[in-house]
Design an enzyme around this catalytic site. Structure first.
Site, PDB file in Angstrom:
ATOM      1  N   HIS A  39       0.865  -1.189   0.000  1.00  0.00           N
ATOM      2  CA  HIS A  39       0.000   0.000   0.000  1.00  0.00           C
ATOM      3  C   HIS A  39       0.895   1.230   0.000  1.00  0.00           C
ATOM      4  O   HIS A  39       1.749   1.402   0.868  1.00  0.00           O
ATOM      5  CB  HIS A  39      -0.908   0.007   1.233  1.00  0.00           C
ATOM      6  CG  HIS A  39      -1.836   1.191   1.263  1.00  0.00           C
ATOM      7  ND1 HIS A  39      -3.080   1.183   0.679  1.00  0.00           N
ATOM      8  CD2 HIS A  39      -1.674   2.436   1.793  1.00  0.00           C
ATOM      9  CE1 HIS A  39      -3.664   2.359   0.854  1.00  0.00           C
ATOM     10  NE2 HIS A  39      -2.826   3.131   1.521  1.00  0.00           N
ATOM     11  N   CYS A  40       0.692   2.082  -0.995  1.00  0.00           N
ATOM     12  CA  CYS A  40       1.526   3.280  -1.149  1.00  0.00           C
ATOM     13  C   CYS A  40       0.765   4.506  -0.657  1.00  0.00           C
ATOM     14  O   CYS A  40      -0.278   4.858  -1.230  1.00  0.00           O
ATOM     15  CB  CYS A  40       1.934   3.458  -2.614  1.00  0.00           C
ATOM     16  SG  CYS A  40       2.939   4.930  -2.906  1.00  0.00           S
ATOM     17  N   PRO A  41       1.252   5.183   0.376  1.00  0.00           N
ATOM     18  CA  PRO A  41       0.548   6.381   0.863  1.00  0.00           C
ATOM     19  C   PRO A  41       0.647   7.553  -0.107  1.00  0.00           C
ATOM     20  O   PRO A  41      -0.182   8.454  -0.062  1.00  0.00           O
ATOM     21  CB  PRO A  41       1.266   6.692   2.190  1.00  0.00           C
ATOM     22  CG  PRO A  41       2.624   6.095   2.040  1.00  0.00           C
ATOM     23  CD  PRO A  41       2.440   4.872   1.194  1.00  0.00           C
ATOM     24  N   ASN A  44      -2.108   6.985  -2.374  1.00  0.00           N
ATOM     25  CA  ASN A  44      -3.313   6.708  -1.582  1.00  0.00           C
ATOM     26  C   ASN A  44      -4.070   5.504  -2.135  1.00  0.00           C
ATOM     27  O   ASN A  44      -5.291   5.506  -2.262  1.00  0.00           O
ATOM     28  CB  ASN A  44      -4.243   7.933  -1.554  1.00  0.00           C
ATOM     29  CG  ASN A  44      -5.330   7.798  -0.493  1.00  0.00           C
ATOM     30  OD1 ASN A  44      -5.118   7.158   0.533  1.00  0.00           O
ATOM     31  ND2 ASN A  44      -6.492   8.378  -0.746  1.00  0.00           N
ATOM     32  N   ASN A  45      -3.310   4.476  -2.497  1.00  0.00           N
ATOM     33  CA  ASN A  45      -3.918   3.286  -3.078  1.00  0.00           C
ATOM     34  C   ASN A  45      -2.933   2.127  -2.963  1.00  0.00           C
ATOM     35  O   ASN A  45      -1.766   2.322  -2.624  1.00  0.00           O
ATOM     36  CB  ASN A  45      -4.285   3.525  -4.542  1.00  0.00           C
ATOM     37  CG  ASN A  45      -5.344   2.559  -5.041  1.00  0.00           C
ATOM     38  OD1 ASN A  45      -5.755   1.658  -4.321  1.00  0.00           O
ATOM     39  ND2 ASN A  45      -5.780   2.747  -6.269  1.00  0.00           N
TER      40      ASN A  45
END
Length: 323
Positions: A39-41, A44-45
């Site tokens: 999950h990549c902040p 945001n996905n």
């Protein structure tokens, strides 16, 4: 499609369904993601089956854009300062005022502009290095047809086999042996990845559920080697507790994994830990494996080991191996 295949699949208690091979549940997105990498902040996905190629291209183009910006910053500072620095024998005199001899620049290059350009240059170079390293890591896992999570699963498989000396050999099923073949599964001319995200081609000697069977073995192994602890102090679940000691405060785990609140008397199944922190599952229901558990980190000083192991009900001679 085949009910007997359920024995090879993991069940997601949150989504109330079986996980497809290579799928994992994301706590941030609150859903199971096909071929989840992480999950990549920043976007945001989750990075997974549908957007793995787009995310990797982003990791390539961002450093290229920063290199272009760095070139502009360097040339701007060089051209603006070229006629403003006079080198003497004993001193260097820098005139940062607007150029009077050359009225062509529309925007005066003063001290604040120089400082901002220097700061922006540092950010651009830092982003180039950091994101460029992420791009290299992503390309390595793509060329072996793995995700970051699957690379970790493979390492744990080797660790499990070595720990129990079973003599078995784990072969990662999705690495087709050719880097070009692995590359084409992610990058296509149409931009749509190959397959449907559920069924994947596997190498010889493996079948569709080789990885999920290994995950089930690791999950069972984790349950067996978990250690039961009982909470002796209340813990509110804050990230950096002030009342649990200075060392506990400054050694809080640097991870997105949650913390769990504890009340005196709670039972926890600890699976791994640090010197001042532990990670485990709080038993909220006494229904065994079907019970509801809450997972997260908690301070080690808030708990004490029970006399008997939680899963085998055998005396525990010491701390189990920290995985």
């Amino acid at each position: 499609e085949k009910s007997q295949d359920c024995m090879y699949l993991q069940y997601c208690k949150v989504c109330q369904s079986y996980k497809a091979p290579r799928s994992h549940h994301c706590r941030k997105c609150n859903r199971c993601v096909m071929k989840m990498d992480h999950h990549c902040p920043w976007i945001n996905n989750c990075c997974g089956y549908q957007n793995h190629a787009s995310f990797t291209l982003f990791l390539l183009l961002a450093p290229l854009g920063c290199i272009h910006a760095s070139f502009i910053f360097v040339m701007t500072m060089y051209t603006q300062l070229y006629n403003r620095i006079s080198f003497g024998w004993s001193s260097v005199k820098i005139d940062m005022s607007a150029a009077k001899r050359d009225p062509r620049p529309i925007i005066p290059f003063g001290l604040s502009a120089f400082a901002a350009s220097l700061f922006a240059l540092g950010l651009a170079l830092g982003t180039t290095i950091a994101v460029g390293m992420l791009f290299i890591i992503q390309m390595k896992v793509i060329l072996t047809n793995k995700t970051s999570i699957e690379s970790w699963i493979e390492e744990k498989a080797k660790d499990r086999i070595q720990y129990y000396q079973t003599g078995e050999t784990f072969i990662f099923p999705y690495d087709m042996g050719s880097k070009w073949t692995n590359f084409k599964q992610v990058f296509t001319w149409s931009g749509i990845p190959e397959g449907d995200g559920l069924d994947w081609p596997v190498r010889d000697g493996c079948h569709q559920y080789s990885l999920t069977i290994e995950q089930l073995k690791q999950k069972a192994d984790k349950r067996v080697r978990s250690v039961r602890y009982r909470a002796v102090e209340d813990y509110s679940g804050v990230c950096c507790p002030v009342t649990k000691g200075v060392k506990t405060f400054f050694t809080t785990p640097c991870t997105e994994e949650p913390r769990i609140a504890l009340s005196k008397g709670d039972l926890i199944l600890a699976t791994r830990g640090l010197k001042h922190w532990m990670y485990g599952e709080k038993i909220l229901d006494s229904a065994g494996d079907g019970g509801i558990r809450e997972r997260g980190w908690f301070p080690r000083k808030c708990v004490e080991k029970c006399q008997y192991d939680s899963e085998t009900d055998q005396p525990v001679d010491g701390e189990k191996k920290n995985r």
